[in-house]
Design a protein around this motif. Structure first.
Motif, PDB file in Angstrom:
ATOM      1  N   ARG A 105       0.864  -1.190   0.000  1.00  0.00           N
ATOM      2  CA  ARG A 105       0.000   0.000   0.000  1.00  0.00           C
ATOM      3  C   ARG A 105       0.884   1.219   0.000  1.00  0.00           C
ATOM      4  O   ARG A 105       1.758   1.347   0.871  1.00  0.00           O
ATOM      5  CB  ARG A 105      -0.894   0.029   1.243  1.00  0.00           C
ATOM      6  N   ASN A 106       0.677   2.118  -0.931  1.00  0.00           N
ATOM      7  CA  ASN A 106       1.472   3.346  -1.031  1.00  0.00           C
ATOM      8  C   ASN A 106       2.976   3.055  -0.985  1.00  0.00           C
ATOM      9  O   ASN A 106       3.717   3.700  -0.251  1.00  0.00           O
ATOM     10  CB  ASN A 106       1.099   4.319   0.094  1.00  0.00           C
ATOM     11  N   ASN A 107       3.375   2.027  -1.710  1.00  0.00           N
ATOM     12  CA  ASN A 107       4.801   1.664  -1.833  1.00  0.00           C
ATOM     13  C   ASN A 107       5.406   1.075  -0.572  1.00  0.00           C
ATOM     14  O   ASN A 107       6.613   0.840  -0.531  1.00  0.00           O
ATOM     15  CB  ASN A 107       5.644   2.858  -2.286  1.00  0.00           C
ATOM     16  N   LYS A 108       4.613   0.880   0.471  1.00  0.00           N
ATOM     17  CA  LYS A 108       5.112   0.195   1.670  1.00  0.00           C
ATOM     18  C   LYS A 108       4.599  -1.243   1.639  1.00  0.00           C
ATOM     19  O   LYS A 108       3.503  -1.512   1.140  1.00  0.00           O
ATOM     20  CB  LYS A 108       4.621   0.884   2.943  1.00  0.00           C
ATOM     21  N   ILE A 109       5.408  -2.133   2.208  1.00  0.00           N
ATOM     22  CA  ILE A 109       5.088  -3.558   2.129  1.00  0.00           C
ATOM     23  C   ILE A 109       4.743  -4.064   3.534  1.00  0.00           C
ATOM     24  O   ILE A 109       5.455  -3.757   4.498  1.00  0.00           O
ATOM     25  CB  ILE A 109       6.300  -4.328   1.548  1.00  0.00           C
ATOM     26  N   ARG A 165      -8.847  -8.405   7.361  1.00  0.00           N
ATOM     27  CA  ARG A 165      -9.299  -8.914   6.057  1.00  0.00           C
ATOM     28  C   ARG A 165      -9.559  -7.808   5.043  1.00  0.00           C
ATOM     29  O   ARG A 165      -9.133  -7.889   3.884  1.00  0.00           O
ATOM     30  CB  ARG A 165     -10.579  -9.734   6.263  1.00  0.00           C
ATOM     31  N   ALA A 166     -10.248  -6.751   5.480  1.00  0.00           N
ATOM     32  CA  ALA A 166     -10.657  -5.706   4.529  1.00  0.00           C
ATOM     33  C   ALA A 166      -9.455  -4.989   3.917  1.00  0.00           C
ATOM     34  O   ALA A 166      -9.548  -4.425   2.818  1.00  0.00           O
ATOM     35  CB  ALA A 166     -11.575  -4.700   5.216  1.00  0.00           C
ATOM     36  N   ALA A 185      -5.636  -3.146  -0.885  1.00  0.00           N
ATOM     37  CA  ALA A 185      -4.209  -3.175  -1.255  1.00  0.00           C
ATOM     38  C   ALA A 185      -3.995  -2.733  -2.707  1.00  0.00           C
ATOM     39  O   ALA A 185      -4.850  -2.950  -3.566  1.00  0.00           O
ATOM     40  CB  ALA A 185      -3.671  -4.588  -1.064  1.00  0.00           C
ATOM     41  N   ASP A 186      -2.832  -2.114  -2.944  1.00  0.00           N
ATOM     42  CA  ASP A 186      -2.436  -1.807  -4.327  1.00  0.00           C
ATOM     43  C   ASP A 186      -1.949  -3.081  -5.019  1.00  0.00           C
ATOM     44  O   ASP A 186      -2.115  -3.264  -6.220  1.00  0.00           O
ATOM     45  CB  ASP A 186      -1.295  -0.780  -4.354  1.00  0.00           C
ATOM     46  N   ILE A 218      -7.506  -6.463  -7.340  1.00  0.00           N
ATOM     47  CA  ILE A 218      -6.448  -5.826  -6.540  1.00  0.00           C
ATOM     48  C   ILE A 218      -5.651  -4.890  -7.448  1.00  0.00           C
ATOM     49  O   ILE A 218      -5.102  -5.334  -8.467  1.00  0.00           O
ATOM     50  CB  ILE A 218      -5.512  -6.884  -5.906  1.00  0.00           C
ATOM     51  N   GLY A 219      -5.581  -3.627  -7.077  1.00  0.00           N
ATOM     52  CA  GLY A 219      -4.849  -2.627  -7.878  1.00  0.00           C
ATOM     53  C   GLY A 219      -5.389  -2.591  -9.292  1.00  0.00           C
ATOM     54  O   GLY A 219      -6.596  -2.476  -9.508  1.00  0.00           O
ATOM     55  N   THR A 220      -4.488  -2.773 -10.257  1.00  0.00           N
ATOM     56  CA  THR A 220      -4.900  -2.722 -11.667  1.00  0.00           C
ATOM     57  C   THR A 220      -5.435  -4.068 -12.150  1.00  0.00           C
ATOM     58  O   THR A 220      -5.794  -4.210 -13.319  1.00  0.00           O
ATOM     59  CB  THR A 220      -3.677  -2.375 -12.546  1.00  0.00           C
ATOM     60  N   GLY A 221      -5.421  -5.070 -11.260  1.00  0.00           N
ATOM     61  CA  GLY A 221      -5.865  -6.404 -11.678  1.00  0.00           C
ATOM     62  C   GLY A 221      -4.761  -7.180 -12.372  1.00  0.00           C
ATOM     63  O   GLY A 221      -4.992  -8.268 -12.921  1.00  0.00           O
TER      64      GLY A 221
END
Ligand code: PMP
Length: 305
Positions: free
Chosen positions: A201-205, A241-242, A247-248, A270-273
């Motif tokens: 998320r936002n480049n953090k893992i 869960r949510a 998530a990106d 999720i993100g762009t799929g």
């Protein structure tokens, strides 16, 4: 196992022909799941086979055994040497899966397994390619909860634990998904049926911690090191869960699955799929490392030839 192992199996310190490697039907592990095991990959590249993090796998085998007072009669060094010898003896020059297993043998129906109970260790190897499909997994959150440290500790890679993974896999495949993500008994994300879970998320893992009933995955630890070396922030914390849906990117790590993206969860894209850029860069670096392409990480590899 469906796969016929290679011609020779390492069995209690000896090389035994595949067709001669038998156990009695009274074997305790067959009745009670009293076995601990490892899954290791060797990568065929540059006319060699590189076994990935062999020592770390054998160390985890001994730790898993210790939790259940199952005696492994061989040291980490002996098991590592045996693995290399096994691949040589079988003339394996391609990518392989290696399965060391220590199990309780003729111990009757007695549940009091102690360090004096009879045990055996085998190592089998066979040629191996992809485990899960590589182009983005459709995952579902399982209706089964991950086993807990309050019941059968998930930190031990023990045979019996996999009944939980099997229920989750059966459910997800029946419903047309590729892989299941399990929540722990408190409802937080734990792990997939045979992989650790990461989200971006936002480049953090982020990845669940061991207190969230996740296995101490060796690919997990490798991915964390790779990501940190690449400059990413990696945080181990509980994931509700949510947050999966928010998530990106999501990716899974495991010896068999390697590093693979999850592109939808419960039908939420999720993100762009598609595989995201962070997952892609970590996966590509991992793939270079395991095939001997990165000098700084050669210490993770044991060459066979
Ligand atoms: N969780 C579970 C339940 C597993 O079976 C595995 C595969 N061993 C993993 C995580 C990933 O562990 P590793 O990266 O060490 O293969």
């Amino acid at each position: 196992m469906k796969e016929k192992g290679a011609a020779y199996i390492w069995f209690d310190g000896q090389f035994v022909k595949w067709e001669d490697a038998h156990v009695p039907v009274y074997t305790h592990a067959l009745h009670y799941g009293t076995a601990v095991f490892e899954g290791i990959r060797g990568y065929g590249a540059n006319d060699n086979v590189f076994v990935f993090r062999l020592k770390e796998h054998m160390e985890r085998l001994l730790r898993s055994a210790q939790i259940y007072s199952i005696t492994v009669k061989h040291s980490v060094t002996e098991l590592c040497n045996a693995t290399v010898e096994l691949l040589r003896k079988n003339n394996l020059k391609e990518s392989v899966y290696i399965r060391p297993l220590t199990f309780v043998g003729m111990h009757g129906i007695d549940l009091n397994v102690t360090t004096n109970s009879p045990t055996h260790t085998i190592i089998v190897a066979f040629p191996f390619g992809k485990y899960l499909k590589a182009d983005g997994l459709r995952a579902r959150v399982s209706s089964w909860r991950r086993i807990s440290d309050q019941t059968t500790p998930p930190l031990a890679k023990a045979a019996g634990n996999y009944l939980n993974s099997i229920l989750a896999t059966q459910e997800c495949r029946r419903d047309g998904y590729d892989e299941s993500i399990l929540l722990d008994v408190f409802g937080n994300v734990s792990e997939a049926s045979g992989e650790n879970v990461f989200l971006v998320r936002n480049n953090k893992i982020y990845t669940p911690s061991f207190a969230d009933s996740a296995l101490e995955g060796i690919t997990r630890e490798s991915a964390i090191k790779i990501a940190k070396d690449m400059g990413y922030t990696v945080l181990e914390r509980s994931i509700p869960r949510a947050e999966l849906y928010m998530a990106d990117e999501i990716f899974l790590t495991g010896t068999a699955a390697e590093i693979v993206s999850v592109t939808s969860v419960d039908g939420h894209s999720i993100g762009t799929g598609k595989e995201g850029p962070v997952s892609k860069s970590i996966r590509q670096t991992y793939e270079e490392i395991v095939t001997g392409g990165t000098k700084e990480y050669m210490g993770w590899l044991t060459p066979v030839w």
